[in-house]
Scaffold this motif. Structure first.
Motif, PDB file in Angstrom:
ATOM      1  N   PHE A  17       0.945  -1.089  -0.120  1.00 26.82           N
ATOM      2  CA  PHE A  17       0.104  -0.048  -0.102  1.00 26.82           C
ATOM      3  C   PHE A  17       0.996   1.172   0.005  1.00 26.82           C
ATOM      4  N   TYR A  65      -6.995   4.185   8.987  1.00 26.11           N
ATOM      5  CA  TYR A  65      -6.912   3.532   7.859  1.00 26.11           C
ATOM      6  C   TYR A  65      -7.515   2.197   7.913  1.00 26.11           C
ATOM      7  N   ILE A  83      -7.275  -0.995   5.478  1.00 25.31           N
ATOM      8  CA  ILE A  83      -6.713  -1.278   4.337  1.00 25.31           C
ATOM      9  C   ILE A  83      -6.996  -2.715   3.911  1.00 25.31           C
ATOM     10  N   ASP A  84      -7.589  -2.963   2.847  1.00 25.34           N
ATOM     11  CA  ASP A  84      -8.061  -4.281   2.496  1.00 25.34           C
ATOM     12  C   ASP A  84      -6.857  -5.046   2.168  1.00 25.34           C
ATOM     13  N   ARG A 123      -2.866  -5.465  -4.007  1.00 21.37           N
ATOM     14  CA  ARG A 123      -2.269  -4.427  -3.792  1.00 21.37           C
ATOM     15  C   ARG A 123      -3.427  -3.639  -2.912  1.00 21.37           C
ATOM     16  N   GLY A 124      -3.055  -3.167  -1.627  1.00 21.68           N
ATOM     17  CA  GLY A 124      -3.798  -2.637  -0.545  1.00 21.68           C
ATOM     18  C   GLY A 124      -4.867  -1.418  -1.217  1.00 21.68           C
ATOM     19  N   LYS A 125      -6.097  -1.170  -0.688  1.00 25.47           N
ATOM     20  CA  LYS A 125      -7.092  -0.088  -0.908  1.00 25.47           C
ATOM     21  C   LYS A 125      -7.717   0.201   0.531  1.00 25.47           C
ATOM     22  N   ASN A 126      -7.452   1.296   0.442  1.00 26.09           N
ATOM     23  CA  ASN A 126      -8.085   2.008   1.809  1.00 26.09           C
ATOM     24  C   ASN A 126      -9.628   2.135   1.658  1.00 26.09           C
ATOM     25  N   LEU A 127     -10.091   1.479   2.374  1.00 25.67           N
ATOM     26  CA  LEU A 127     -11.689   1.360   2.405  1.00 25.67           C
ATOM     27  C   LEU A 127     -12.575   2.509   2.920  1.00 25.67           C
ATOM     28  N   ASP A 172     -13.454   6.657   3.575  1.00 27.22           N
ATOM     29  CA  ASP A 172     -13.393   7.949   2.786  1.00 27.22           C
ATOM     30  C   ASP A 172     -13.261   8.842   3.936  1.00 27.22           C
TER      31      ASP A 172
END
Length: 334
Positions: free
Chosen positions: A101, A128, A130-131, A136-140, A142
């Motif tokens: 990430f 954060y 983070i999936d 690759r990581g994604k911040n879930l 907003d």
């Protein structure tokens, strides 16, 4: 890193493992039983329960001051990068060529992993989510929609309460409760700095230590219980010195913490002292409970103190100590 075995009230040194630098965070263990430490030599070391190195240490960069690695269900280790982002090291010690990430914000805190998502506090006053389940990581969450946002940066380790609810101690001297979608459920002014981390009992009550500084007065401290239903302070147990130690909850409901004057406090669930004991140096480390009714704290002079207590083990089914359980991985199992 050193390993001891307790037998009949005495501690036997089993082995030592040397790295090329200091180790600011705690050792963590995976489901494979192996131990991970992030050293100031910029490497992640994986060590067997017998103290033997497993594979070549992975060069992950300099450790942050507050962050401890986490280990997931697949025995991958997750490192908060010194320059921001999140680094993944596989169970066999191999590191991804690029950060899992990317981000400029540093996660200088210890997070937790719940069902494939890593929750961690950052220096931009946000938590954060983070999936971890993709390449690759994604911040879930907003943050522009106020999801996971606090009033200042976050250094203390996260905890989890029934619900589940994330418990976050922010440097704005407020304690927060967040749903797993990032929505804030409540926040509470603690009237003091939280330099340790919160722990949680089965009924959702949160215990956390405070450092109280007023003008030129001598700094004091307190152990606070926050009610699990009203989310208000139920009681405050005052101490003569700041409490930067993370408490530990015993199976009989007694809570143990240390203060900066080297006093260990055993406090019952109503906020009354069960006993106090002076040890050789200041206590800023988290506490834990071993078998044979022993509560253990690391001391500022490089030793540790083990004291007899009424609790036989940590409180089961709760986030009752730093990193949640004796498994010491950061995985949510409660």
């Amino acid at each position: 890193m050193v390993a001891f075995r307790e037998q009949q009230g005495k501690f036997q040194l089993l082995w030592t493992y040397e790295t090329g630098g200091r180790i600011p965070g705690s050792p963590v263990t995976g489901l494979d039983g192996n131990i991970r430490i992030h050293s100031g030599d910029e490497h992640l070391h994986i060590v067997s329960p017998a103290g033997e190195r497993i594979g070549n240490p992975a060069k992950v960069g300099e450790p942050l001051g507050w962050a401890t690695p986490l280990v997931d269900e697949k025995n991958a280790t997750w490192i908060c990068g010194y320059h921001g982002g999140l680094i993944r090291v596989a169970a066999d010690g191999r590191m991804d060529e690029t950060p899992f990430f990317r981000g400029r914000q540093r996660f200088d805190s210890t997070g937790l992993i719940q069902r494939g998502v890593l929750y961690v506090g950052a220096e931009n006053a946000c938590v954060y989510a983070i999936d971890l389940r993709g390449e690759r990581g994604k911040n879930l969450w907003d943050h522009l929609a106020e999801r996971g946002r606090t009033g200042w940066f976050i250094n203390s380790a996260l905890a989890v309460a029934p619900g589940p609810v994330l418990i976050v101690a922010s440097r704005d001297d407020r304690l927060y409760g967040f749903q797993l979608d990032g929505q804030q459920l409540w926040s509470l002014d603690m009237d003091g700095q939280m330099l340790g981390s919160p722990v949680v009992d089965a009924d959702g009550s949160v215990y956390v230590g405070l450092s109280l500084v007023q003008g030129r007065e001598q700094p004091r401290g307190a152990l606070v219980r926050v009610d699990g239903l009203s989310h208000r302070i139920r009681w405050r147990y005052d101490t003569a010195a700041p409490v930067e130690s993370t408490p530990v909850i015993g199976d009989d409901g007694v809570v143990y913490c240390g203060d900066n004057d080297g006093m260990v406090h055993a406090v019952d669930s109503d906020g009354r002292a069960v006993w106090t004991e002076q040890v050789a140096a200041a206590i800023r480390s988290p506490g834990t409970i071993l078998g044979q009714e022993l509560v253990v704290f690391g001391l500022e002079n490089g030793t540790f103190a083990a004291l007899r207590c009424s609790s036989r083990k940590i409180r089961p089914g709760t986030w009752s100590k730093y990193l949640g359980a004796l498994a010491q991985s950061g995985l949510v199992t409660v």
